[in-house]
Design a protein around this motif. Sequence first.
Motif, PDB file in Angstrom:
ATOM      1  N   VAL A 126       0.811  -1.214   0.000  1.00  0.00           N
ATOM      2  CA  VAL A 126       0.000   0.000   0.000  1.00  0.00           C
ATOM      3  C   VAL A 126       0.846   1.267   0.000  1.00  0.00           C
ATOM      4  O   VAL A 126       0.312   2.354  -0.142  1.00  0.00           O
ATOM      5  CB  VAL A 126      -1.013   0.031   1.169  1.00  0.00           C
ATOM      6  CG1 VAL A 126      -2.057  -1.051   0.992  1.00  0.00           C
ATOM      7  CG2 VAL A 126      -0.332  -0.099   2.501  1.00  0.00           C
ATOM      8  N   GLY A 127       2.158   1.113   0.141  1.00  0.00           N
ATOM      9  CA  GLY A 127       2.996   2.300   0.058  1.00  0.00           C
ATOM     10  C   GLY A 127       4.397   2.078   0.602  1.00  0.00           C
ATOM     11  O   GLY A 127       4.690   1.060   1.220  1.00  0.00           O
ATOM     12  N   ALA A 138      23.101   4.260   6.446  1.00  0.00           N
ATOM     13  CA  ALA A 138      22.294   4.615   5.270  1.00  0.00           C
ATOM     14  C   ALA A 138      20.841   4.851   5.673  1.00  0.00           C
ATOM     15  O   ALA A 138      20.363   4.298   6.669  1.00  0.00           O
ATOM     16  CB  ALA A 138      22.358   3.502   4.228  1.00  0.00           C
ATOM     17  N   TRP A 139      20.166   5.662   4.886  1.00  0.00           N
ATOM     18  CA  TRP A 139      18.733   5.858   5.072  1.00  0.00           C
ATOM     19  C   TRP A 139      18.007   4.604   4.608  1.00  0.00           C
ATOM     20  O   TRP A 139      18.358   4.017   3.590  1.00  0.00           O
ATOM     21  CB  TRP A 139      18.239   7.071   4.271  1.00  0.00           C
ATOM     22  CG  TRP A 139      18.666   8.367   4.883  1.00  0.00           C
ATOM     23  CD1 TRP A 139      19.613   9.228   4.408  1.00  0.00           C
ATOM     24  CD2 TRP A 139      18.167   8.939   6.086  1.00  0.00           C
ATOM     25  NE1 TRP A 139      19.728  10.305   5.254  1.00  0.00           N
ATOM     26  CE2 TRP A 139      18.847  10.146   6.304  1.00  0.00           C
ATOM     27  CE3 TRP A 139      17.208   8.555   7.029  1.00  0.00           C
ATOM     28  CZ2 TRP A 139      18.599  10.966   7.391  1.00  0.00           C
ATOM     29  CZ3 TRP A 139      16.964   9.361   8.116  1.00  0.00           C
ATOM     30  CH2 TRP A 139      17.652  10.561   8.289  1.00  0.00           C
ATOM     31  N   ARG A 140      16.977   4.236   5.335  1.00  0.00           N
ATOM     32  CA  ARG A 140      16.188   3.037   5.031  1.00  0.00           C
ATOM     33  C   ARG A 140      14.717   3.410   4.919  1.00  0.00           C
ATOM     34  O   ARG A 140      14.197   4.210   5.690  1.00  0.00           O
ATOM     35  CB  ARG A 140      16.341   1.981   6.136  1.00  0.00           C
ATOM     36  CG  ARG A 140      17.766   1.625   6.484  1.00  0.00           C
ATOM     37  CD  ARG A 140      18.445   0.862   5.385  1.00  0.00           C
ATOM     38  NE  ARG A 140      19.864   0.687   5.711  1.00  0.00           N
ATOM     39  CZ  ARG A 140      20.688  -0.010   4.985  1.00  0.00           C
ATOM     40  NH1 ARG A 140      20.277  -0.587   3.879  1.00  0.00           N
ATOM     41  NH2 ARG A 140      21.956  -0.121   5.341  1.00  0.00           N
ATOM     42  N   ASP A 141      14.062   2.807   3.935  1.00  0.00           N
ATOM     43  CA  ASP A 141      12.628   2.981   3.736  1.00  0.00           C
ATOM     44  C   ASP A 141      11.873   1.968   4.590  1.00  0.00           C
ATOM     45  O   ASP A 141      12.459   0.998   5.085  1.00  0.00           O
ATOM     46  CB  ASP A 141      12.243   2.698   2.280  1.00  0.00           C
ATOM     47  CG  ASP A 141      13.018   3.517   1.269  1.00  0.00           C
ATOM     48  OD1 ASP A 141      13.499   4.613   1.617  1.00  0.00           O
ATOM     49  OD2 ASP A 141      13.144   3.050   0.118  1.00  0.00           O
ATOM     50  N   ILE A 142      10.564   2.155   4.697  1.00  0.00           N
ATOM     51  CA  ILE A 142       9.693   1.093   5.167  1.00  0.00           C
ATOM     52  C   ILE A 142       8.632   0.852   4.107  1.00  0.00           C
ATOM     53  O   ILE A 142       8.176   1.767   3.420  1.00  0.00           O
ATOM     54  CB  ILE A 142       9.044   1.361   6.543  1.00  0.00           C
ATOM     55  CG1 ILE A 142       8.240   2.650   6.563  1.00  0.00           C
ATOM     56  CG2 ILE A 142      10.075   1.314   7.646  1.00  0.00           C
ATOM     57  CD1 ILE A 142       7.448   2.855   7.854  1.00  0.00           C
ATOM     58  N   VAL A 143       8.282  -0.407   3.945  1.00  0.00           N
ATOM     59  CA  VAL A 143       7.259  -0.829   2.997  1.00  0.00           C
ATOM     60  C   VAL A 143       6.030  -1.211   3.807  1.00  0.00           C
ATOM     61  O   VAL A 143       6.118  -1.998   4.752  1.00  0.00           O
ATOM     62  CB  VAL A 143       7.740  -2.032   2.165  1.00  0.00           C
ATOM     63  CG1 VAL A 143       6.640  -2.518   1.223  1.00  0.00           C
ATOM     64  CG2 VAL A 143       8.996  -1.658   1.377  1.00  0.00           C
ATOM     65  N   LEU A 144       4.902  -0.653   3.450  1.00  0.00           N
ATOM     66  CA  LEU A 144       3.636  -0.934   4.124  1.00  0.00           C
ATOM     67  C   LEU A 144       2.832  -1.908   3.273  1.00  0.00           C
ATOM     68  O   LEU A 144       2.631  -1.672   2.076  1.00  0.00           O
ATOM     69  CB  LEU A 144       2.840   0.350   4.333  1.00  0.00           C
ATOM     70  CG  LEU A 144       3.564   1.463   5.089  1.00  0.00           C
ATOM     71  CD1 LEU A 144       2.741   2.742   5.080  1.00  0.00           C
ATOM     72  CD2 LEU A 144       3.880   1.035   6.503  1.00  0.00           C
ATOM     73  N   MET A 145       2.391  -2.999   3.898  1.00  0.00           N
ATOM     74  CA  MET A 145       1.573  -3.994   3.212  1.00  0.00           C
ATOM     75  C   MET A 145       0.390  -4.329   4.106  1.00  0.00           C
ATOM     76  O   MET A 145       0.453  -4.145   5.323  1.00  0.00           O
ATOM     77  CB  MET A 145       2.393  -5.247   2.893  1.00  0.00           C
ATOM     78  CG  MET A 145       3.579  -4.966   1.979  1.00  0.00           C
ATOM     79  SD  MET A 145       4.540  -6.447   1.548  1.00  0.00           S
ATOM     80  CE  MET A 145       3.514  -7.099   0.211  1.00  0.00           C
ATOM     81  N   GLU A 146      -0.680  -4.827   3.504  1.00  0.00           N
ATOM     82  CA  GLU A 146      -1.878  -5.157   4.262  1.00  0.00           C
ATOM     83  C   GLU A 146      -2.532  -6.416   3.737  1.00  0.00           C
ATOM     84  O   GLU A 146      -2.363  -6.778   2.573  1.00  0.00           O
ATOM     85  CB  GLU A 146      -2.890  -4.012   4.218  1.00  0.00           C
ATOM     86  CG  GLU A 146      -3.474  -3.786   2.835  1.00  0.00           C
ATOM     87  CD  GLU A 146      -4.488  -2.656   2.784  1.00  0.00           C
ATOM     88  OE1 GLU A 146      -4.756  -2.002   3.811  1.00  0.00           O
ATOM     89  OE2 GLU A 146      -5.031  -2.430   1.693  1.00  0.00           O
ATOM     90  N   LYS A 147      -3.273  -7.053   4.638  1.00  0.00           N
ATOM     91  CA  LYS A 147      -4.061  -8.227   4.263  1.00  0.00           C
ATOM     92  C   LYS A 147      -5.336  -8.226   5.090  1.00  0.00           C
ATOM     93  O   LYS A 147      -5.271  -8.241   6.331  1.00  0.00           O
ATOM     94  CB  LYS A 147      -3.298  -9.515   4.521  1.00  0.00           C
ATOM     95  CG  LYS A 147      -4.098 -10.760   4.178  1.00  0.00           C
ATOM     96  CD  LYS A 147      -3.322 -12.036   4.434  1.00  0.00           C
ATOM     97  CE  LYS A 147      -4.182 -13.230   4.037  1.00  0.00           C
ATOM     98  NZ  LYS A 147      -3.426 -14.487   4.131  1.00  0.00           N
ATOM     99  N   PRO A 148      -6.495  -8.194   4.423  1.00  0.00           N
ATOM    100  CA  PRO A 148      -7.737  -8.330   5.181  1.00  0.00           C
ATOM    101  C   PRO A 148      -7.865  -9.772   5.684  1.00  0.00           C
ATOM    102  O   PRO A 148      -7.461 -10.709   5.003  1.00  0.00           O
ATOM    103  CB  PRO A 148      -8.829  -7.986   4.175  1.00  0.00           C
ATOM    104  CG  PRO A 148      -8.201  -8.037   2.834  1.00  0.00           C
ATOM    105  CD  PRO A 148      -6.724  -7.985   3.002  1.00  0.00           C
ATOM    106  N   LEU A 149      -8.420  -9.921   6.874  1.00  0.00           N
ATOM    107  CA  LEU A 149      -8.656 -11.243   7.430  1.00  0.00           C
ATOM    108  C   LEU A 149     -10.155 -11.462   7.581  1.00  0.00           C
ATOM    109  O   LEU A 149     -10.887 -10.544   7.950  1.00  0.00           O
ATOM    110  CB  LEU A 149      -7.973 -11.382   8.796  1.00  0.00           C
ATOM    111  CG  LEU A 149      -6.461 -11.180   8.821  1.00  0.00           C
ATOM    112  CD1 LEU A 149      -5.943 -11.325  10.253  1.00  0.00           C
ATOM    113  CD2 LEU A 149      -5.751 -12.155   7.889  1.00  0.00           C
ATOM    114  N   GLY A 150     -10.595 -12.669   7.302  1.00  0.00           N
ATOM    115  CA  GLY A 150     -12.016 -12.987   7.431  1.00  0.00           C
ATOM    116  C   GLY A 150     -12.851 -12.075   6.561  1.00  0.00           C
ATOM    117  O   GLY A 150     -12.567 -11.892   5.386  1.00  0.00           O
TER     118      GLY A 150
END
Length: 173
Positions: free
Chosen positions: A141-142, A153-165
Amino acid sequence: MPTIRPSLDDDLPAITAIYTHHVLHGTGTFEIDPPTSQDMAARRADVLARGLPYLVAEEEGRVLGFAYCNWFKPRPAYRFSAEDSVYVADAARGRGMGRLLLDALCEQAQAAGVRKLLAVIGDSANAGSIGVHRAAGFTEVGVIRSVGWKFGAWRDIVLMEKPLGAGDTTAPE
């Protein structure tokens, strides 16, 4: 074949050792100093006190990885969204341990009432974590660029999602 099971107090030395390796050598966590065994015990107790899963992968009596989730944010409106954490022992990488842990975590988080599981993955170059989450049905998602500074070094974060049920298709009970 590894067994995925709820963590026990006796697993804390192995859990602490696995996480210490990731803190000292990896960018999947942005912690700089490894937490103590007592810190890890307190973190685990916090997760379990909230009724959320804290799992280990065990094979031949050895803990090879752990996974848990905790509320995404403390405010009550977030109470159906949790953030996952999955760490595998360096010697067990590439054997599907992360996927086994993540699949079991999704199942148990859903049983605990979680409707959305979130991954906040340290380092956009963390292909292993991104790949295991994608394989488990998470979508990206971003990316938040240059939000952490680790190993010079600079580090990114990756945002992920999963709906449950039922995810967001119905009101929670």
